[in-house]
Design an enzyme around this catalytic site. Structure first.
Site, PDB file in Angstrom:
ATOM      1  N   HIS A 112      -9.016  -3.978  -2.806  1.00 49.34           N
ATOM      2  CA  HIS A 112      -8.463  -3.409  -1.351  1.00 49.34           C
ATOM      3  C   HIS A 112      -8.760  -1.521  -1.905  1.00 49.34           C
ATOM      4  O   HIS A 112      -8.772  -1.196  -0.596  1.00 49.34           O
ATOM      5  CB  HIS A 112      -6.973  -3.365  -1.899  1.00 49.34           C
ATOM      6  CG  HIS A 112      -5.367  -2.599  -1.461  1.00 49.34           C
ATOM      7  ND1 HIS A 112      -5.193  -3.512  -1.166  1.00 49.34           N
ATOM      8  CD2 HIS A 112      -5.644  -0.999  -1.367  1.00 49.34           C
ATOM      9  CE1 HIS A 112      -3.865  -2.395  -0.183  1.00 49.34           C
ATOM     10  NE2 HIS A 112      -4.098  -1.330  -0.522  1.00 49.34           N
ATOM     11  N   GLU A 113      -8.830  -0.995  -2.559  1.00 50.70           N
ATOM     12  CA  GLU A 113      -8.623   0.696  -2.600  1.00 50.70           C
ATOM     13  C   GLU A 113     -10.500   0.602  -2.542  1.00 50.70           C
ATOM     14  O   GLU A 113     -11.086   1.587  -1.402  1.00 50.70           O
ATOM     15  CB  GLU A 113      -9.195   0.871  -4.500  1.00 50.70           C
ATOM     16  CG  GLU A 113      -7.528   0.952  -5.202  1.00 50.70           C
ATOM     17  CD  GLU A 113      -6.565   1.002  -3.898  1.00 50.70           C
ATOM     18  OE1 GLU A 113      -6.906   1.750  -3.293  1.00 50.70           O
ATOM     19  OE2 GLU A 113      -5.339   0.667  -4.544  1.00 50.70           O
ATOM     20  N   CYS A 161       0.966  -1.061   0.000  1.00 52.24           N
ATOM     21  CA  CYS A 161      -0.482  -0.389  -0.366  1.00 52.24           C
ATOM     22  C   CYS A 161       1.076   1.087   0.218  1.00 52.24           C
ATOM     23  O   CYS A 161       1.747   1.133   1.353  1.00 52.24           O
ATOM     24  CB  CYS A 161      -0.575   0.146   1.044  1.00 52.24           C
ATOM     25  SG  CYS A 161      -2.123   1.500   1.283  1.00 52.24           S
ATOM     26  N   HIS A 188     -10.365   0.940   1.271  1.00 54.60           N
ATOM     27  CA  HIS A 188      -9.863   2.697   1.876  1.00 54.60           C
ATOM     28  C   HIS A 188     -10.688   3.035   1.678  1.00 54.60           C
ATOM     29  O   HIS A 188     -11.224   4.202   2.903  1.00 54.60           O
ATOM     30  CB  HIS A 188      -9.238   2.850   0.717  1.00 54.60           C
ATOM     31  CG  HIS A 188      -7.159   2.943   1.163  1.00 54.60           C
ATOM     32  ND1 HIS A 188      -6.506   3.842   2.057  1.00 54.60           N
ATOM     33  CD2 HIS A 188      -6.418   1.420  -0.133  1.00 54.60           C
ATOM     34  CE1 HIS A 188      -5.351   2.537   2.056  1.00 54.60           C
ATOM     35  NE2 HIS A 188      -5.510   2.383   0.625  1.00 54.60           N
TER      36      HIS A 188
END
Length: 170
Positions: free
Chosen positions: A133-134, A91, A137
């Site tokens: 993953h994004e 990351c 966030h």
């Protein structure tokens, strides 16, 4: 276009849930361009707005890193997912650290593109992992939230030292 400052873990902003984008306009598109510049500068394949201090639901992705397959996801929503997979993820907000994270093998995601049009992607492999993953966030979740508390604490301590070194160097 400009390179934005990447927010480093354990910054509190990375743990916040982002607000939906209300309007796709020229200002947002300039910000998206800046996100891509930042992502390429740091040799990333994905970047979420909170990683540059903006708590909006915007993601940029370019798995190949060659600027020919840029993907923008505004207000993304995973519609379907299946299968199990996982790779060692890194990351931009946690440089130098990686961990194996369990993910879905395939995802179907709905979002707006940079023109404000609805798009749907059916993704697998690295693209599916990057999307998950994004989106994490955008929901205030980092890859370290998927690992043991002990490993997370070690990474947090190392990142706090790194942040102090960066501050002293300024």
């Amino acid at each position: 276009m400009s390179v934005l400052e990447v927010v480093l873990y354990p910054d509190e902003g990375l743990a916040k849930v982002c607000e939906p984008v209300a309007q796709v306009d020229d200002e947002l598109n300039q910000f998206i361009d800046d996100m891509f510049d930042t992502m390429y500068e740091h040799e990333g394949i994905g970047l979420a707005a909170p990683q540059v201090g903006v708590l909006k639901r915007v993601i940029t992705i370019d798995i190949e890193g060659d600027k020919t397959n840029q993907v923008v996801l505004i207000n993304p929503e995973i519609l379907e997912s299946c299968g199990e997979t996982g790779i060692e993820e890194g990351c931009l907000s946690i440089p130098g650290h990686r961990a194996l994270v369990p993910r879905k093998e395939k995802v179907k995601v709905k979002a707006l593109n940079r023109k404000g049009e609805e798009v749907i992607y059916e993704a697998d492999g690295l693209f599916a992992i990057c999307i998950q993953h994004e989106i994490d966030h955008l929901n205030g979740v980092l890859f370290v939230d998927h690992i043991s508390a002990l490993k997370r604490q070690r990474i947090k301590e190392k990142m706090q030292k790194l942040k102090k070194q960066i501050e002293r160097a300024k």
